[in-house]
Scaffold this motif. Structure first.
Motif, PDB file in Angstrom:
ATOM      1  N   THR A 377       0.837  -1.202   0.000  1.00  0.00           N
ATOM      2  CA  THR A 377       0.000   0.000   0.000  1.00  0.00           C
ATOM      3  C   THR A 377       0.872   1.252   0.000  1.00  0.00           C
ATOM      4  O   THR A 377       0.583   2.212  -0.724  1.00  0.00           O
ATOM      5  CB  THR A 377      -0.923   0.007   1.232  1.00  0.00           C
ATOM      6  OG1 THR A 377      -1.738  -1.170   1.198  1.00  0.00           O
ATOM      7  CG2 THR A 377      -1.811   1.235   1.235  1.00  0.00           C
ATOM      8  N   ARG A 380       2.392   1.779  -3.398  1.00  0.00           N
ATOM      9  CA  ARG A 380       1.382   2.257  -4.346  1.00  0.00           C
ATOM     10  C   ARG A 380       1.181   3.768  -4.217  1.00  0.00           C
ATOM     11  O   ARG A 380       0.874   4.438  -5.203  1.00  0.00           O
ATOM     12  CB  ARG A 380       0.046   1.538  -4.120  1.00  0.00           C
ATOM     13  CG  ARG A 380       0.014   0.128  -4.620  1.00  0.00           C
ATOM     14  CD  ARG A 380      -1.404  -0.445  -4.548  1.00  0.00           C
ATOM     15  NE  ARG A 380      -1.360  -1.902  -4.574  1.00  0.00           N
ATOM     16  CZ  ARG A 380      -2.417  -2.685  -4.520  1.00  0.00           C
ATOM     17  NH1 ARG A 380      -3.626  -2.138  -4.453  1.00  0.00           N
ATOM     18  NH2 ARG A 380      -2.289  -3.995  -4.541  1.00  0.00           N
ATOM     19  N   LYS A 419      -6.664   3.261  -4.696  1.00  0.00           N
ATOM     20  CA  LYS A 419      -5.460   2.441  -4.600  1.00  0.00           C
ATOM     21  C   LYS A 419      -5.660   0.994  -5.043  1.00  0.00           C
ATOM     22  O   LYS A 419      -4.701   0.313  -5.411  1.00  0.00           O
ATOM     23  CB  LYS A 419      -4.928   2.451  -3.158  1.00  0.00           C
ATOM     24  CG  LYS A 419      -5.850   1.763  -2.162  1.00  0.00           C
ATOM     25  CD  LYS A 419      -5.278   1.788  -0.760  1.00  0.00           C
ATOM     26  CE  LYS A 419      -6.207   1.067   0.216  1.00  0.00           C
ATOM     27  NZ  LYS A 419      -6.400  -0.348  -0.121  1.00  0.00           N
TER      28      LYS A 419
END
Length: 496
Positions: A377, A380, A419
């Protein structure tokens, strides 16, 4: 020579072509292989196949040549193009026309394409007007509003264009600042994924908006696959209403038409248009009772040419103009948080995927989705910042404190709400979900002349927060105070 095969898109027929074919055919049948016959209302193919065919038939009568017109479905660039075209002619004539190098000459002026026919043994002759504009150049004159095109085009083309007002359609398509060459918003969008998402979400959105629709002429702008209009169609309250869908993306529009052809609508008064509503007025003033915009207005904002606030205001002004007195605009979409500029610290999980040292040029990868899907995450976030800045042309400024990004709340939510869109990452990073908050969208509607219904509200998608965002991210103020997750969506009911 029994046949003269003339492949091309044939949007415009010229006086030069008439002279050339009359001199060259000498009794042979001209086989017009009209390529991209399944495309229309796009930059590359602005004229529908049936209008192109009509002009060719009038051209044939006027010049005294014998013609066969066969549509060839659009294909990606391929070395088999010549073979595909020959087989399309056979299929389009029920195998009554069998072209081979012994009975056919190919008329083609594109060297790369000519070589493909020569490779199959066909003799090829050029159709190049010496020192004159080619057919596509003539079409660009039309797009530019230059009437000298009439001196170059054959009267058959001019006649069909005048009767069906195709010059205006060409200008709208070719000059459209939003739609790409093949009728999509971006070249990286996976429309199957989008179609599946729209179908899945239709029932949920219908439950949210169904009580606000007014019978009469019901317009769904950005209707995607027509799933919402199917639900309107199934509601007895709207059996006598006209149901109108407008979709700019060619791939989705085609699905709408396919559904209608399959008989999936009971109401006979269902109509679909492929059109960009940011262009000239599509519907007469005060003629629409209900306008639906579902998951659309953020795209109007994101793909605006020039000033984004001015573009969405122009869009809302157009909606007000076509709304009948007592009519309603129902807008369900994403929106930004009420405090967009509030600084927040974003803590992100870095254990749920790879953490490369730097961002990557995704366009250079064979499978961008696989790459992004394998990132953590936190990784990203940095990839998103890189792609979002250049694709959406937004600043997306942030600093780091102890490895944690510090940025505007609106920017943080733009990342967090996107995301997981790895399948369409490059397309999604063209769009800005949080460009306006709910108050901003209300002001746009009021400025257009609408009155805001009290049922209008911002709301938060708690399923997305609970299942997608909160497990891998948290928000705090710079002083460490936790920040509540803000609203993510809006329901705007605007009445005239």
């Amino acid at each position: 020579m029994e046949y003269l095969l003339f492949p091309g898109r044939h949007h415009v027929l010229t006086r030069f072509q008439a002279e050339f074919l009359q001199a060259t055919a000498q009794g042979a049948t001209i086989v017009w292989a009209v390529t991209s016959s399944n495309h229309h209302t796009t930059k590359r193919n602005p004229v529908p196949f049936d209008r192109r065919e009509a002009a060719i038939e009038r051209f044939s009568v006027a010049t005294g040549i014998r013609s066969l017109v066969v549509g060839v479905t659009d294909t990606h660039a391929t070395d088999d193009f010549a073979d595909v075209t020959i087989k399309a002619v056979e299929a389009g004539t029920d195998d009554q026309v069998q072209l081979d190098p012994g009975n056919t000459v190919v008329a083609c002026s594109t060297p790369e394409v000519a070589k493909l026919y020569e490779r199959l043994g066909y003799p090829v002759i050029g159709v190049e007007p010496p020192g004159e504009p080619r057919p596509w150049d003539v079409l660009l004159l039309i797009a530019a509003g230059n009437d000298t095109w009439r001196e170059l085009a054959h009267p058959a083309t001019a006649d069909v264009f005048d009767r069906y007002r195709l010059d205006a359609q060409i200008q709208r398509c070719v000059n459209d600042p939003v739609v790409g060459d093949d009728g999509g918003l971006t070249t990286t969008r996976d429309y199957k994924t989008y179609a599946d998402a729209f179908e899945t979400a239709a029932d949920r959105k219908w439950q949210q908006i169904k009580d606000f629709l007014r019978p009469g002429r019901i317009l769904d702008i950005g209707c995607a696959t027509g799933a919402t209009l199917q639900l309107v169609d199934a509601d007895p309250r709207f059996h006598e209403s006209d149901l109108i869908g407008v979709e700019v993306a060619r791939h989705l529009y085609a699905e709408c038409v396919h559904k209608k052809e399959q008989g999936l609508f009971q109401n006979p008064n269902v109509y679909f248009y492929q059109r960009n509503m940011l262009g000239s007025a599509v519907f007469p003033a005060r003629s629409i009772d209900t306008t639906l915009t579902l998951a659309l207005t953020h795209e109007i904002w994101s793909y605006a040419d020039g000033s984004r606030p001015a573009t969405v205001q122009r869009f809302a002004d157009g909606l007000f103009a076509h709304t009948a007195p007592g009519g309603v605009w129902v807008n369900s979409d994403v929106c930004g948080p009420a405090e967009p500029d509030r600084p927040v610290v974003l803590e992100l999980d870095d254990s749920d995927g790879a953490n490369p040292a730097d961002v990557t040029d995704l366009e250079a990868l064979a499978d961008p989705a696989a790459y992004v899907g394998a990132l953590s995450t936190r990784a990203r976030f940095f990839q998103f910042a890189h792609d979002f800045r250049r694709n959406a042309s937004v600043p997306f400024e942030y600093s780091e404190r102890g490895g944690k990004p510090v940025l505007r709340l609106a920017d943080a939510m733009d990342f967090l709400t996107r995301k997981d869109y790895v399948d369409n990452w490059l397309s999604e990073t063209h769009e800005q979900f949080c460009g306006l908050d709910f108050t901003g969208w209300c002001e746009i509607a009021k400025q257009a002349g609408f009155t805001i219904d009290p049922a209008s509200k911002p709301w938060r998608n708690d399923w997305v927060i609970t299942n997608r965002i909160a497990p891998v991210a948290s928000l705090t103020s710079p002083d460490g105070t936790p920040v509540d997750w803000p609203d993510t969506h809006q329901l705007l009911i605007a009445r005239r």
